[in-house]
Enzyme design. Structure first.
Site, short mmCIF file in Angstrom:
data_model
loop_
_atom_site.label_atom_id
_atom_site.label_comp_id
_atom_site.label_asym_id
_atom_site.label_seq_id
_atom_site.Cartn_x
_atom_site.Cartn_y
_atom_site.Cartn_z
CE LYS A 9 -1.63 -4.84 3.17
NZ LYS A 9 -1.75 -6.11 2.47
CE1 TYR A 38 -3.93 -2.92 5.04
CE2 TYR A 38 -3.46 -0.36 4.71
CZ TYR A 38 -3.65 -1.53 4.39
OH TYR A 38 -3.78 -1.72 2.77
CB SER A 72 -0.93 -0.02 1.17
OG SER A 72 -1.52 1.23 1.50
C1 WQD Z 1 -10.09 9.29 0.66
C2 WQD Z 1 -10.17 10.69 0.82
C3 WQD Z 1 -10.45 11.31 3.49
C4 WQD Z 1 -14.16 8.97 3.75
C5 WQD Z 1 -7.26 4.35 2.87
C6 WQD Z 1 -5.96 3.50 3.58
C7 WQD Z 1 -5.22 3.02 2.30
C8 WQD Z 1 -6.01 2.29 1.45
C9 WQD Z 1 -7.21 2.98 0.88
C10 WQD Z 1 -6.01 -0.25 1.80
C11 WQD Z 1 -9.56 11.37 2.20
C12 WQD Z 1 -11.82 11.60 2.62
C13 WQD Z 1 -13.15 9.48 3.37
C14 WQD Z 1 -15.38 9.97 4.12
C15 WQD Z 1 -14.08 11.74 3.57
N1 WQD Z 1 -6.27 1.03 1.98
N2 WQD Z 1 -13.09 10.96 3.14
N3 WQD Z 1 -15.23 11.27 4.02
O1 WQD Z 1 -7.65 7.30 3.47
O2 WQD Z 1 -6.58 7.68 1.42
O3 WQD Z 1 -6.76 5.31 2.11
O4 WQD Z 1 -7.89 3.47 2.01
O5 WQD Z 1 -6.52 -1.12 1.88
O6 WQD Z 1 -4.34 2.27 2.97
O7 WQD Z 1 -5.45 4.33 4.26
O8 WQD Z 1 -8.94 6.55 1.49
O9 WQD Z 1 -11.11 6.50 0.91
O10 WQD Z 1 -10.62 6.52 3.25
O11 WQD Z 1 -10.35 8.55 1.93
O12 WQD Z 1 -13.87 13.07 3.37
O13 WQD Z 1 -16.49 9.30 4.61
O14 WQD Z 1 -11.61 11.04 1.27
O15 WQD Z 1 -10.35 12.26 4.48
O16 WQD Z 1 -9.30 12.70 1.86
P1 WQD Z 1 -7.48 6.76 2.24
P2 WQD Z 1 -10.58 6.81 1.95
#
Ligand code: WQD
Length: 333
Positions: free
Chosen positions: A152, A148, A123
């Site tokens: 990794k 998490y 990741s």
């Molecule tokens: C994306 C953007 C949030 C939800 C995570 C893990 C990473 C990988 C992928 C793998 C950010 C914003 C999110 C919400 C929001 N995991 N957001 N409201 O955090 O980049 O990555 O998932 O298995 O390891 O850390 O992805 O989709 O959670 O967030 O505003 O309800 O959307 O702050 O900017 P992230 P995400």
């Protein structure tokens, strides 16, 4: 034959379709703890070929011994693992057990059976948050913001040490950015249990009326519109990257690391607008506090994968959103 651990999950199931369509024989090992057996039917429906399936745990030596003893497995794509960032704070031992111990057991059995080719799902969270964008594979790894991400990073180290111990190992470490989208048939996609943590599954639940409104986690980041910027990549592009990486391993040994991203950053509002464009509906949202550990910006420099694998993500944000929406309409109701 290629073994896909976690092959009924979101990314594993798409990779299964990619491999079967590319003429590979596939066997899936999954404990179905976060996916369903129906996925096997759907993989068959899309590819025209039914993959072999074994229900079992990747930490179970007996199951793995039987699998490697019975089937002519030549290589492994290791998708099995836990991936909910929030849960990893609450249940660190489960995360280390599934992600680190699970991989350790798998590698031991591979070694015992003389199978040395493995593609590992890592990741972009392994990178130090203070790196400049875009992230190349040379960017510094460290200071992961959650357990998490640390599991990794530990597995990456374990794989590097293994490759040092024996030149027979051919290892691909794929650092995913933000995989979203779904199969264009609407048959495969992401189905997290409960309230989704990730942006796209959350938005599709809002759009289907299952959740009231989106909470945008912060609009005061140092980005163009103040919301978090990420490198969203279509799961089908990601799957093709796995196939290319696996083929590379046939001719190269040691550890090879590739970023799988598009190289393009999109903000939360970009994603919201894309969904509004594609669906013709408006998405109710409110601005909430920043989520702990979230960084402002994260996107890949994917040029190493282009150079080594002739792989490049082709699908746009609108493609990703269109496919995610089709999947949600067919499956969330
Ligand atoms: C994306 C953007 C949030 C939800 C995570 C893990 C990473 C990988 C992928 C793998 C950010 C914003 C999110 C919400 C929001 N995991 N957001 N409201 O955090 O980049 O990555 O998932 O298995 O390891 O850390 O992805 O989709 O959670 O967030 O505003 O309800 O959307 O702050 O900017 P992230 P995400």
């Amino acid at each position: 034959m290629i073994l896909l651990t976690g092959g009924t999950g979101f990314i594993g199931s798409h990779a299964a379709v990619e491999l079967l369509s590319g003429g590979y024989d596939v066997i899936v090992l999954d404990d179905l703890s976060n996916s369903s057996f129906e996925v096997i039917d759907r993989i068959e429906k899309i590819s025209g070929i039914r993959p072999k399936f074994v229900q079992g745990d990747v930490k179970d030596v007996a199951v793995l011994n039987k699998l490697f003893g019975e089937f002519p497995i030549e290589g492994v794509m290791h998708f099995a693992g836990l991936k909910a960032v929030g849960d990893s704070f609450k249940y660190p031992l489960e995360y280390y057990s599934e992600n680190v111990v699970g991989t350790c057991v798998l590698l031991s059995v591979m070694q015992a059976f003389g199978v040395y080719d493995i593609v590992f799902s890592s990741s972009a969270t392994v990178y130090k948050p203070s790196n400049d964008m875009p992230l190349s594979e040379q960017a510094e790894v460290g200071e992961q913001s959650n357990p998490y991400g640390r599991t990794k990073a530990v597995v990456e180290k374990m794989l590097a040490d293994l490759a040092l111990s024996d030149p027979k190992w051919s290892i691909a470490i794929l650092r995913y950015f933000n995989p979203i989208g779904a199969h264009p048939s609407g048959l495969l996609g992401e189905a997290p249990n409960g309230v989704p943590n990730n942006l796209v599954p959350y938005i599709t639940k809002v759009l289907t009326g299952k959740l009231e409104r989106l909470h945008v986690f912060g609009d005061d980041f140092d980005t163009e519109d103040g919301t978090g910027v990420r490198d969203y990549i279509h799961v089908e592009d990601l799957s093709l990257g796995h196939l290319k990486a696996y083929e590379f391993l046939k001719h190269h040994s040691g550890v090879n690391v590739w970023n799988l991203g598009t190289g393009i950053g999109h903000s939360v509002f970009d994603v919201v607008r894309a969904f509004e464009r594609v669906t013709g509906r408006s998405i109710p949202y409110e601005i909430s506090a920043r989520r702990e550990g979230d960084i402002a910006r994260c996107w890949a420099n994917p040029s190493k994968a282009l150079l080594d694998l002739e792989w490049k993500a082709e699908r746009t944000l609108d493609d990703m959103v269109r496919d995610a929406w089709r999947w949600a309409q067919y499956n969330l109701n």
